[in-house]
Write a protein that holds these residues in place. Sequence first.
Motif, PDB file in Angstrom:
ATOM      1  N   THR A 149      44.005  76.877  30.234  1.00  0.00           N
ATOM      2  CA  THR A 149      43.345  76.108  30.990  1.00  0.00           C
ATOM      3  C   THR A 149      43.408  74.513  30.360  1.00  0.00           C
ATOM      4  OG1 THR A 149      41.164  76.476  29.757  1.00  0.00           O
ATOM      5  CG2 THR A 149      41.593  77.481  31.956  1.00  0.00           C
ATOM      6  N   GLY A 150      43.642  74.667  28.831  1.00  0.00           N
ATOM      7  CA  GLY A 150      43.830  73.153  28.317  1.00  0.00           C
ATOM      8  C   GLY A 150      44.708  73.363  27.137  1.00  0.00           C
ATOM      9  N   CYS A 202      51.160  66.976  29.492  1.00  0.00           N
ATOM     10  CA  CYS A 202      50.335  67.749  30.535  1.00  0.00           C
ATOM     11  C   CYS A 202      48.755  67.164  30.094  1.00  0.00           C
ATOM     12  CB  CYS A 202      50.343  68.987  30.629  1.00  0.00           C
ATOM     13  SG  CYS A 202      49.826  69.912  29.135  1.00  0.00           S
ATOM     14  N   ASN A 203      47.858  67.751  31.165  1.00  0.00           N
ATOM     15  CA  ASN A 203      46.472  67.371  30.902  1.00  0.00           C
ATOM     16  C   ASN A 203      45.665  68.647  30.881  1.00  0.00           C
ATOM     17  OD1 ASN A 203      47.006  67.162  33.874  1.00  0.00           O
ATOM     18  ND2 ASN A 203      45.084  67.302  34.194  1.00  0.00           N
ATOM     19  N   SER A 204      44.502  68.601  30.776  1.00  0.00           N
ATOM     20  CA  SER A 204      43.793  69.918  30.706  1.00  0.00           C
ATOM     21  C   SER A 204      42.929  70.182  32.090  1.00  0.00           C
ATOM     22  CB  SER A 204      42.821  70.018  29.645  1.00  0.00           C
ATOM     23  OG  SER A 204      41.734  68.974  29.383  1.00  0.00           O
ATOM     24  N   MET A 205      42.464  70.907  32.444  1.00  0.00           N
ATOM     25  CA  MET A 205      41.713  71.342  33.467  1.00  0.00           C
ATOM     26  C   MET A 205      40.684  72.267  33.355  1.00  0.00           C
ATOM     27  SD  MET A 205      41.695  73.879  36.140  1.00  0.00           S
ATOM     28  CE  MET A 205      42.583  74.789  35.062  1.00  0.00           C
ATOM     29  N   GLU A 251      42.976  69.779  38.960  1.00  0.00           N
ATOM     30  CA  GLU A 251      44.444  69.728  38.849  1.00  0.00           C
ATOM     31  C   GLU A 251      44.867  69.473  37.543  1.00  0.00           C
ATOM     32  OE1 GLU A 251      45.601  67.827  43.437  1.00  0.00           O
ATOM     33  OE2 GLU A 251      45.833  66.433  41.529  1.00  0.00           O
ATOM     34  N   ILE A 252      46.022  70.154  37.483  1.00  0.00           N
ATOM     35  CA  ILE A 252      46.696  69.867  36.184  1.00  0.00           C
ATOM     36  C   ILE A 252      48.157  69.599  36.511  1.00  0.00           C
ATOM     37  CG2 ILE A 252      47.240  72.300  35.921  1.00  0.00           C
ATOM     38  CD1 ILE A 252      46.895  72.179  32.714  1.00  0.00           C
ATOM     39  N   TYR A 266      45.883  79.589  39.817  1.00  0.00           N
ATOM     40  CA  TYR A 266      46.415  78.363  40.123  1.00  0.00           C
ATOM     41  C   TYR A 266      47.039  78.484  41.534  1.00  0.00           C
ATOM     42  CZ  TYR A 266      45.641  77.015  35.225  1.00  0.00           C
ATOM     43  OH  TYR A 266      45.100  76.617  34.153  1.00  0.00           O
TER      44      TYR A 266
END
Length: 70
Positions: A23-24, A34-37, A43-44, A68
């Motif tokens: 998740t992160g 990338c980003n975390s969610m 959204e990632i 997802y």
Amino acid sequence: MGNSYSREIIVSSTPDEAYQALTGGFDRWWTTACNSMSEVGGEITFRFGATLWVMRASRLVPDKTISYKD
């Protein structure tokens, strides 16, 4: 029609460690772009050079389930 992908894996970690990694923690084992969610509907975005993937969390059960959708 979109492509569908499903994967179940077995890892040597605690449920919390696996949940955090999926998740992160992608930047520690997959891609740094990338980003975390942290919530359903969140959204990632994954970047691999010019390639971009965006997935939305459809189900999150801490330490148990992550789903997802693209």
